[in-house]
Design an enzyme around this catalytic site. Structure first.
Site, PDB file in Angstrom:
ATOM      1  N   ASN A   9     -37.189 -13.214 -48.810  1.00 28.66           N
ATOM      2  CA  ASN A   9     -35.795 -12.978 -48.416  1.00 28.66           C
ATOM      3  C   ASN A   9     -35.351 -14.166 -47.565  1.00 28.66           C
ATOM      4  O   ASN A   9     -35.810 -14.320 -46.434  1.00 28.66           O
ATOM      5  CB  ASN A   9     -35.713 -11.665 -47.620  1.00 28.66           C
ATOM      6  CG  ASN A   9     -34.357 -11.467 -46.967  1.00 28.66           C
ATOM      7  OD1 ASN A   9     -33.352 -12.066 -47.389  1.00 28.66           O
ATOM      8  ND2 ASN A   9     -34.310 -10.636 -45.946  1.00 28.66           N
ATOM      9  N   LYS A  11     -32.491 -14.785 -46.296  1.00 28.32           N
ATOM     10  CA  LYS A  11     -31.427 -14.463 -45.328  1.00 28.32           C
ATOM     11  C   LYS A  11     -30.317 -15.531 -45.422  1.00 28.32           C
ATOM     12  O   LYS A  11     -30.065 -16.045 -46.506  1.00 28.32           O
ATOM     13  CB  LYS A  11     -32.003 -14.350 -43.920  1.00 28.32           C
ATOM     14  CG  LYS A  11     -33.243 -13.475 -43.865  1.00 28.32           C
ATOM     15  CD  LYS A  11     -33.629 -13.108 -42.473  1.00 28.32           C
ATOM     16  CE  LYS A  11     -34.940 -12.348 -42.503  1.00 28.32           C
ATOM     17  NZ  LYS A  11     -35.285 -11.754 -41.251  1.00 28.32           N
ATOM     18  N   HIS A  96     -31.459  -3.694 -45.746  1.00 37.58           N
ATOM     19  CA  HIS A  96     -32.255  -4.495 -44.809  1.00 37.58           C
ATOM     20  C   HIS A  96     -31.856  -4.136 -43.375  1.00 37.58           C
ATOM     21  O   HIS A  96     -30.687  -3.858 -43.109  1.00 37.58           O
ATOM     22  CB  HIS A  96     -32.033  -5.990 -45.063  1.00 37.58           C
ATOM     23  CG  HIS A  96     -33.015  -6.846 -44.328  1.00 37.58           C
ATOM     24  ND1 HIS A  96     -32.855  -7.163 -43.009  1.00 37.58           N
ATOM     25  CD2 HIS A  96     -34.180  -7.408 -44.716  1.00 37.58           C
ATOM     26  CE1 HIS A  96     -33.879  -7.902 -42.610  1.00 37.58           C
ATOM     27  NE2 HIS A  96     -34.705  -8.066 -43.624  1.00 37.58           N
ATOM     28  N   GLU A  98     -31.263  -5.820 -40.887  1.00 37.41           N
ATOM     29  CA  GLU A  98     -30.159  -6.614 -40.323  1.00 37.41           C
ATOM     30  C   GLU A  98     -28.807  -6.094 -40.813  1.00 37.41           C
ATOM     31  O   GLU A  98     -27.802  -6.206 -40.103  1.00 37.41           O
ATOM     32  CB  GLU A  98     -30.364  -8.101 -40.671  1.00 37.41           C
ATOM     33  CG  GLU A  98     -31.505  -8.696 -39.856  1.00 37.41           C
ATOM     34  CD  GLU A  98     -32.273  -9.815 -40.529  1.00 37.41           C
ATOM     35  OE1 GLU A  98     -31.776 -10.388 -41.519  1.00 37.41           O
ATOM     36  OE2 GLU A  98     -33.388 -10.113 -40.058  1.00 37.41           O
ATOM     37  N   GLU A 168     -40.360  -2.090 -43.292  1.00 36.76           N
ATOM     38  CA  GLU A 168     -40.192  -3.212 -42.375  1.00 36.76           C
ATOM     39  C   GLU A 168     -39.931  -2.685 -40.967  1.00 36.76           C
ATOM     40  O   GLU A 168     -38.778  -2.382 -40.625  1.00 36.76           O
ATOM     41  CB  GLU A 168     -39.017  -4.078 -42.817  1.00 36.76           C
ATOM     42  CG  GLU A 168     -39.179  -4.663 -44.200  1.00 36.76           C
ATOM     43  CD  GLU A 168     -38.411  -5.971 -44.345  1.00 36.76           C
ATOM     44  OE1 GLU A 168     -39.032  -6.967 -44.706  1.00 36.76           O
ATOM     45  OE2 GLU A 168     -37.197  -5.982 -44.071  1.00 36.76           O
ATOM     46  N   GLY A 174     -39.202 -11.200 -37.881  1.00 39.99           N
ATOM     47  CA  GLY A 174     -38.823 -12.479 -37.273  1.00 39.99           C
ATOM     48  C   GLY A 174     -39.316 -12.644 -35.842  1.00 39.99           C
ATOM     49  O   GLY A 174     -38.895 -13.560 -35.138  1.00 39.99           O
ATOM     50  N   SER A 214     -43.006 -10.468 -40.284  1.00 42.76           N
ATOM     51  CA  SER A 214     -43.863 -11.595 -39.884  1.00 42.76           C
ATOM     52  C   SER A 214     -45.112 -11.733 -40.751  1.00 42.76           C
ATOM     53  O   SER A 214     -46.198 -12.041 -40.251  1.00 42.76           O
ATOM     54  CB  SER A 214     -44.232 -11.480 -38.397  1.00 42.76           C
ATOM     55  OG  SER A 214     -43.054 -11.521 -37.604  1.00 42.76           O
TER      56      SER A 214
HETATM   57  C1  PEP Z   1     -37.419  -9.884 -43.515  1.00 37.08           C
HETATM   58  O1  PEP Z   1     -36.437 -10.524 -43.337  1.00 37.08           O
HETATM   59  O2  PEP Z   1     -37.368  -8.968 -44.327  1.00 37.08           O
HETATM   60  C2  PEP Z   1     -38.642 -10.214 -42.769  1.00 37.08           C
HETATM   61  C3  PEP Z   1     -39.666  -9.420 -42.887  1.00 37.08           C
HETATM   62  O3  PEP Z   1     -38.626 -11.342 -41.987  1.00 37.08           O
HETATM   63  P1  PEP Z   1     -39.890 -12.079 -41.318  1.00 37.08           P
HETATM   64  O4  PEP Z   1     -40.934 -12.240 -42.395  1.00 37.08           O
HETATM   65  O5  PEP Z   1     -39.356 -13.404 -40.845  1.00 37.08           O
HETATM   66  O6  PEP Z   1     -40.367 -11.225 -40.204  1.00 37.08           O
END
Ligand code: PEP
Length: 252
Positions: A9, A11, A96, A98, A168, A174, A214
């Protein structure tokens, strides 16, 4: 046997020219590596055509990060699923954290999008997960149950093969903090059991559940070794081919 599914992803990163160059490098690297997982990248909307130019006939799926909850009309700034399909995009990430956190999306509003995507035969990666506060106050299962029940409301059993769940935990996205493989596996098992109670054992057994938060080259193997972790949704580490390739080839 569930086939591993690793997704990137991007973003709000990578403009069309950067995205095209990345896609060319990624395709070359993937071909040379013999990566053997289901692979996907989700560029920003405006970069999708440039990425599709490169990846159209490749094993790497090109997905969208979001879509509108209507097919057309007076919805300024929105992108219809029909526009995505016209480009050749058949996979979409929905819900997501976000989108929930910054744009007010709820399980109910995401459900509208999920039903519309399924109506058009699209594959949906539906994101669920708890905040740190919710985890620490013992609400993990309550939160996941709400997100699964309401997000998948009216999704028919026969459409469940188009649904992928991405677990998630919001506190791991992040931040560099990863859920331990054991904690992630426990949450995935809970999701699978919830799907079993909403649908059937067979549907639950076939469901692909990705972990996101992450994920990096140095933790992907331990996560993927867990019985209920079938893939990864990768943010930051999907933005450089050198970081993403070792994740795509974790099983090599
Ligand atoms: C994501 O954006 O879905 C995500 C898991 O980000 P990151 O891997 O940077 O934590």
């Amino acid at each position: 046997m569930r086939k591993a599914y690793i997704a990137g992803n991007w973003k709000m990163n990578m403009c069309p020219s950067e995205a095209k160059a990345y896609a060319q490098d990624l395709l070359k690297a993937v071909k040379e590596s013999g990566a053997d997982v289901k692979m996907m990248v989700a560029p920003p909307f405006v970069s999708i055509p440039a990425v599709l130019d490169v990846l159209k006939d490749s094993p790497i799926i090109v997905a969208a990060q979001n879509m509108a909850d209507h097919d057309s009309g007076a919805y300024t700034g929105e992108v219809s699923p029909l526009f995505l399909l016209d480009l050749g995009v058949k996979t979409v990430i929905l819900g997501h954290s976000e989108r929930r956190q910054y744009y007010g999306e709820t399980s109910a509003s995401i459900n509208k999008k999920i039903l519309l995507a399924l109506k058009h035969g699209m594959e949906v990666i539906y994101c669920v997960g708890e905040t740190l506060e919710q985890r620490e106050s013992g609400k993990l299962e309550e939160v996941l149950t709400e997100q699964l029940q309401n997000g998948l409301k009216d999704v028919k059993a026969e459409d469940m093969d188009k649904i992928v769940i991405a677990y998630e935990p919001v506190w791991a996205i992040g931040t560099g903090k990863t859920a331990t493989p054991e904690d992630a596996d426990d949450a995935h098992l809970f999701i699978r059991k919830t799907i079993e109670s909403l649908y059937s054992k067979d549907i639950a057994e076939k469901l692909i559940i990705q972990y996101g938060g992450s994920v990096k080259a140095n933790n992907v193997k331990a996560l993927m070794a867990k019985e209920n972790i079938d893939g990864a949704l990768v943010g930051g580490a999907s933005l450089k081919v050198n970081d993403f390739l070792p994740i795509l080839t974790y099983n090599k």
